[in-house]
Enzyme design. Structure first.
Site, PDB file in Angstrom:
ATOM      1  N   GLU A  33       1.068  -1.289   0.075  1.00  0.00           N
ATOM      2  CA  GLU A  33      -0.074   0.307  -0.100  1.00  0.00           C
ATOM      3  C   GLU A  33       0.725   1.476   0.159  1.00  0.00           C
ATOM      4  O   GLU A  33       1.880   1.526   0.392  1.00  0.00           O
ATOM      5  CB  GLU A  33      -0.655   0.398   1.406  1.00  0.00           C
ATOM      6  CG  GLU A  33      -2.165  -0.982   1.644  1.00  0.00           C
ATOM      7  CD  GLU A  33      -2.787  -0.516   2.571  1.00  0.00           C
ATOM      8  OE1 GLU A  33      -3.005  -0.007   3.272  1.00  0.00           O
ATOM      9  OE2 GLU A  33      -3.657  -2.283   2.692  1.00  0.00           O
TER      10      GLU A  33
ATOM     11  N   HIS B 226      -7.668   0.816   1.947  1.00  0.00           N
ATOM     12  CA  HIS B 226      -7.785   0.442   3.250  1.00  0.00           C
ATOM     13  C   HIS B 226      -8.636   1.077   4.461  1.00  0.00           C
ATOM     14  O   HIS B 226      -8.000   1.675   5.323  1.00  0.00           O
ATOM     15  CB  HIS B 226      -6.332   0.536   3.916  1.00  0.00           C
ATOM     16  CG  HIS B 226      -5.854   0.050   4.861  1.00  0.00           C
ATOM     17  ND1 HIS B 226      -4.699  -1.112   5.529  1.00  0.00           N
ATOM     18  CD2 HIS B 226      -6.656  -0.792   6.190  1.00  0.00           C
ATOM     19  CE1 HIS B 226      -4.439  -0.785   5.956  1.00  0.00           C
ATOM     20  NE2 HIS B 226      -5.444  -1.311   7.024  1.00  0.00           N
TER      21      HIS B 226
END
Length: 630
Positions: free
Chosen positions: A491, A513
């Site tokens: 990420e 997320h």
């Protein structure tokens, strides 16, 4: 008891009390006036002009009393209010006022009629209170003040202190112009700008020391105090834009807090961590061994999230650094997202929405199913899994769960003995496993092949848990009808471009997320984690620490508290108690908790101590960290 040759001169308003008394008196005496707020604002403006020295104090006083329209009865109500508005650090350090009563004076431009009853509780007698006096008419209305009193005149405090001719070093503690001019006039040796209630720039600029609370003043002067180390000296660094409530909670408790909106690289954090006592992070910042080695004062790390894999937990423990996280605060947010995504996937809502966004009307029941009567497989039956189980069952789903630990079923949920059993029976599989590295690719080609054809997969746990390439292949060949993914193997550190193999699939919900990212969850985390940090800093409690022996401590009762962290080797407790015995220390309470690597001993002691005992305790072999609380 006294420090030879030292006298302490306190201001009253906004120093001993949190407020300016005449402002509160105005709120009382004018409560029935329609123009009350307007008059109070005018009084406050006049107060500040006088405090900063922009008009003479005499003029300030005359103008305010005319506007007050107050009586003796109003003063009684004012006194009751002021008793509840004593400055926090003043009230917590009553022992200082009692021990040094003969050396403490109050010199105020306020009025003895309300000051005397307040300071009497701090063992300051009326004869050491120097202040103005009201004048009343026959009906008890305040009509003026004693103009012959030196404190009614401009720079009256200078004249008052000069007339007292106090021997030795004179220290003045106050918040305004009339306080620092005593230092500038040469009749006081030091001026401490007291900023706990109000920070006046002029006063701070003329101060020998800025004291955000009485603890700081007492610490500088090595005087008896409620706290061994002033909270304003404890530096807290919060990264990654944690909720502002965390900043507010910690600042309000007196700590010095710095807030940075983004994560820091390892090298940036190494440079920033020096001198920091508390570090607050979320999921992006990594607390590595190098960072912990550079953290010369670090006591605690607060993870404002569930996961802690970004922190070297074992190495932190070896360094005596306690770590807290927020394992429960965003549970509801994650569960609600999971429920929403189950419905969205089984109703094919995203394909229909995308079609309309592209100008295409496609009203159809194809691939659109109710969740009622369907089988939900929950992998990981912890806090999130259990709450999801209850809500899903309430909506008519049949719940199955699998967990490597023995977990009691809630409601009518059915426990599966193996992951394969759960995958075989589930229409929807949702993952809620922890951040153990062993869970990497927990769901890959083999596991997907064990799922029902046309089933759905949801991952709101950890990015590395699902093999993205295997999921992509299963979606392409129709093995799975859809998926919802909130976490990814890699990420970005900040918002911006992002690519994933899954972005081409119609019935795949992709979110960045945000499973726990609701206003409510972030607020709960901003309350929970700071509370754990404050409990540890203020009392030594390690309840809910993720890397440390847990000890729940009673509140300190007139005792010194010694906190000793050490390697868990035989004989340390005996060494500690031998040192305490050698220095004739009486233990009123003692608490010990250990794990395989460290021990944590808390000793409460009921008497003043020779500071050599601290050196002796720190010198015990295998000591990691030592701290004193009182």
């Amino acid at each position: 008891m006294s420090v030879v040759g030292r006298k302490y001169v306190f201001d009253f308003d906004s120093t001993l009390t949190q407020v300016e008394a005449l402002d509160i008196l105005a709120e009382i005496s004018l409560r029935d006036r329609a123009d009350r707020d307007e008059i109070i604002r005018e009084i406050q403006e006049i107060t500040n002009l006088g405090i900063d020295g922009d008009i003479s104090f005499t003029e300030s006083l005359e103008r305010r009393i005319k506007l007050l329209n107050a009586t003796r009865e109003d003063l009684q109500e004012l006194i009751a209010e002021l008793k509840n508005r004593i400055s926090r650090s003043i009230s917590s350090n009553k022992e200082f006022f009692q021990k040094y009563a003969s050396d403490i004076y109050v010199i105020s431009c306020g009025f003895k009629e309300f000051i005397d009853p307040i300071v009497q509780a701090y063992d300051i007698p009326a004869e050491r209170v120097y202040a103005n006096n009201f004048e009343f008419d026959e009906n008890g209305k305040i009509v003026g003040f004693d103009t012959a009193n030196v404190l009614a005149s401009h720079n009256g405090k200078i004249a008052c202190l000069k007339a007292l001719d106090l021997p030795g070093e004179v220290q003045v503690i106050g918040d305004g112009y009339s306080d620092y001019v005593m230092r500038e006039a040469g009749i006081a040796h030091k001026f401490f700008a007291y900023t706990e209630n109000v920070h006046r720039q002029k006063a701070a600029a003329h101060a020998d020391h800025i004291t955000p609370n009485l603890d700081e003043f007492l610490y500088i002067n090595d005087l008896p105090r409620n706290l061994s180390y002033p909270k304003n000296r404890i530096k807290i660094l919060l990264l990654e834009n944690v909720h502002p409530a965390a900043f507010e909670n910690l600042s309000e408790d007196g700590f010095s807090v710095e807030l940075i909106k983004h994560s820091l690289s390892e090298q940036e954090l190494i440079e920033k961590i020096k001198g920091v006592h508390v570090l607050g992070i979320r999921s992006k910042t990594r607390v590595t061994k190098k960072v912990l080695d550079a953290a010369n004062k670090l006591l605690v790390v607060g993870a404002f999230c569930i996961g802690t894999t970004q922190i070297e937990l074992e190495y932190a423990k070896q360094k005596g650094v306690v770590v807290f996280n927020a394992p429960y605060s965003n549970t509801r947010s994650v569960v609600e997202l999971a429920i929403g995504e189950i419905i969205m996937l089984m109703r094919s809502i995203f394909p229909r929405s995308t079609e309309l966004h592209n100008g295409q009307w496609n009203k159809t029941a194809a691939n659109s199913k109710e969740i009622r009567g369907k089988n939900l497989g929950i992998v990981g039956y912890g806090n999130i899994g259990k709450q999801l189980s209850v809500l899903a069952e309430a909506m008519g789903m049949r719940v199955y769960y699998y967990d490597i630990n023995d977990r009691l079923a809630l409601g009518n949920a059915t426990k599966c003995d193996t992951l394969e059993d759960l995958l075989n029976v589930s229409d929807v599989v949702t993952l809620h496993v922890d951040d153990n590295p062993a869970n990497k690719n927990f769901i890959s080609t083999r596991e997907i092949n064990q799922m029902r054809r046309g089933a759905y997969l949801i991952n709101l746990s950890r990015g590395f848990v699902v093999d993205i390439a295997a999921l992509d292949a299963a979606l392409k060949d129709g093995k799975l009808s859809g998926a919802a993914i909130d976490v990814y193997p890699e990420e970005p550190a900040a918002n911006g471009p992002f690519e994933t193999l899954l972005s081409t699939h119609q019935n795949v919900i992709l979110t960045p997320h945000i499973g726990g990212s609701t206003e409510e969850a972030q607020r709960d985390i901003a309350d929970f984690v700071p509370n754990k940090i404050m409990e540890y800093i203020n009392s030594g409690s390690t309840v809910d620490a993720v890397n440390f022996p847990n000890i729940r401590l009673p509140k300190q009762q007139n005792a010194h508290r010694f906190l000793h962290i050490h390697k868990n080797v035989p004989g340390i407790m005996a060494h500690i108690n031998q040192v305490l015995a050698n220095y004739d220390m009486n233990i009123t309470g003692q608490y010990l908790s250990t794990d395989s690597e460290v021990g944590y001993v808390i000793s409460d002691l009921d008497k003043d101590y020779n500071k050599e005992v601290i050196k002796a305790l720190k010198g015990i072999e295998h000591t990691i960290k030592f701290r004193v609380l009182y």
